[in-house]
Structure formats: structure tokens, C-alpha cells
Design a protein around this motif. Structure first.
Motif, PDB file in Angstrom:
ATOM      1  N   ARG A 194       0.840  -1.189   0.000  1.00 23.90           N
ATOM      2  CA  ARG A 194       0.000   0.000   0.000  1.00 23.90           C
ATOM      3  C   ARG A 194       0.874   1.238   0.000  1.00 23.90           C
ATOM      4  O   ARG A 194       2.025   1.202   0.439  1.00 23.90           O
TER       5      ARG A 194
ATOM      6  N   VAL B 153       2.570  -5.005   2.927  1.00 25.04           N
ATOM      7  CA  VAL B 153       1.493  -5.355   3.854  1.00 25.04           C
ATOM      8  C   VAL B 153       1.578  -6.824   4.250  1.00 25.04           C
ATOM      9  O   VAL B 153       1.482  -7.166   5.428  1.00 25.04           O
TER      10      VAL B 153
ATOM     11  N   LEU C  88       0.038  -4.875  11.369  1.00 24.46           N
ATOM     12  CA  LEU C  88      -1.308  -5.073  10.822  1.00 24.46           C
ATOM     13  C   LEU C  88      -1.921  -6.414  11.229  1.00 24.46           C
ATOM     14  O   LEU C  88      -3.102  -6.678  10.913  1.00 24.46           O
TER      15      LEU C  88
ATOM     16  N   PHE D 229      -5.639  -7.366   9.512  1.00 20.76           N
ATOM     17  CA  PHE D 229      -5.558  -7.727   8.099  1.00 20.76           C
ATOM     18  C   PHE D 229      -5.266  -9.221   7.962  1.00 20.76           C
ATOM     19  O   PHE D 229      -4.411  -9.760   8.667  1.00 20.76           O
TER      20      PHE D 229
ATOM     21  N   MET E 249      -9.563  -6.555   5.402  1.00 16.52           N
ATOM     22  CA  MET E 249      -9.118  -5.486   6.287  1.00 16.52           C
ATOM     23  C   MET E 249     -10.256  -5.128   7.231  1.00 16.52           C
ATOM     24  O   MET E 249     -11.347  -4.742   6.782  1.00 16.52           O
TER      25      MET E 249
ATOM     26  N   LEU F 212     -10.839  -0.619  10.163  1.00 17.23           N
ATOM     27  CA  LEU F 212     -10.015   0.329   9.424  1.00 17.23           C
ATOM     28  C   LEU F 212      -9.949   1.678  10.120  1.00 17.23           C
ATOM     29  O   LEU F 212     -10.900   2.105  10.799  1.00 17.23           O
TER      30      LEU F 212
ATOM     31  N   GLU G 138      -5.260   5.899   9.031  1.00 13.26           N
ATOM     32  CA  GLU G 138      -3.895   5.579   8.596  1.00 13.26           C
ATOM     33  C   GLU G 138      -3.865   4.455   7.564  1.00 13.26           C
ATOM     34  O   GLU G 138      -2.821   4.199   6.969  1.00 13.26           O
ATOM     35  N   ASP G 139      -4.985   3.798   7.365  1.00  9.92           N
ATOM     36  CA  ASP G 139      -5.046   2.754   6.338  1.00  9.92           C
ATOM     37  C   ASP G 139      -5.384   3.316   4.965  1.00  9.92           C
ATOM     38  O   ASP G 139      -5.412   2.586   3.975  1.00  9.92           O
TER      39      ASP G 139
ATOM     40  N   TYR H 246      -3.838   0.524  -2.704  1.00  8.90           N
ATOM     41  CA  TYR H 246      -3.392  -0.841  -2.412  1.00  8.90           C
ATOM     42  C   TYR H 246      -3.091  -1.575  -3.717  1.00  8.90           C
ATOM     43  O   TYR H 246      -3.882  -1.522  -4.668  1.00  8.90           O
TER      44      TYR H 246
END
Length: 121
Positions: free
Chosen positions: A38, A48, A64, A68, A83, A86, A89-90, A94
Motif C-alpha cells: 500500500r 502489507v 497489521l 488484516f 481489512m 479500518l 492511517e489505512d 493498495y
């Protein structure tokens, strides 16, 4: 040459969930590792996690884990990034990419076009 197409992005509120898909076009994928990356605005792309196509072994970066998860559907040649919970910051674009088993993360290639995830209240 593997071609990858991501989908499933969108705009969600904090605490929501999304599932991203990465569809791969290739005759065989058993020798590949599928990775998710990402990139947030004005930040470098970050790794990720990944899944080995053959065994389905998964890895998600520590920061994560718990939110995730990565899975695959062999019949659909598709890898998923689930995910949950959320937060802002996500937010980012992606991407999925592929590398041969045993290769380093620097050798990921065949990048998809990316799918945008925006987390905003």
C-alpha cells in the motif's frame, strides 16, 4: 507474464471493513508468492503481507496482524486482503504484485493498477 487486477477499494468510515481482491491471469501460479502493498499520499510504498500460492502460507506485517488477513481462492486465481477495523492511517492505494518463491521482496513485479481505499468519517 502474470497480469494482476485489483478491486474492492472504496470509501469507508473508521471501524469498517473491506475486502480487496487481486485476480491473476496466468496458466499456473504454484511457483509464485502474491504480495500486497500500500502507498499512502506522500509516503513510500510499504509491504502489507503475502501468501504463497501453492501452500497458502500467509504473512502479514506485525503492525497489521489482527486486523488484516490474506487468503486465496485457487479456483478463481484470486487473492484477497481482508481489512477490519479500518482507520485513517489505512488510507492509500493498495497494490498486489507477484514474485517467484525464494525471491526477495525487491523482486516483486507484474504490479496491478491499484485500488484506492479511503477511510474517513
Amino acid at each position: 507474464q502474470v497480469q494482476l487486477v485489483e478491486s474492492g477499494g472504496g470509501t469507508v468510515q473508521p471501524g469498517d471493513s473491506l475486502r480487496l481482491s487481486c485476480a491473476a491471469s496466468a496458466r499456473t501460479l504454484t511457483m509464485y508468492v502474491m504480495g500486497w502493498f500500500r502507498q499512502a499520499p506522500e509516503r513510500e510504498r510499504e509491504f502489507v503481507g503475502a501468501i504463497t500460492w501453492g501452500e497458502g502460507t500467509t504473512y502479514v506485517v506485525d503492525s497489521l496482524k489482527g486486523r488484516f488477513t490474506i487468503s486465496r481462492d485457487n479456483a478463481k486465481n484470486t487473492v484477497y486482503l481482508q481489512m477490519n477495523n479500518l482507520n485513517a492511517e489505512d488510507t492509500g492505494t493498495y497494490y498486489c504484485a507477484v514474485k517467484r518463491r525464494g525471491a526477495t521482496n525487491a523482486e516483486y513485479g507484474s504490479w496491478g493498477q491499484g485500488t484506492q481505499v479511503t477511510v474517513s468519517s
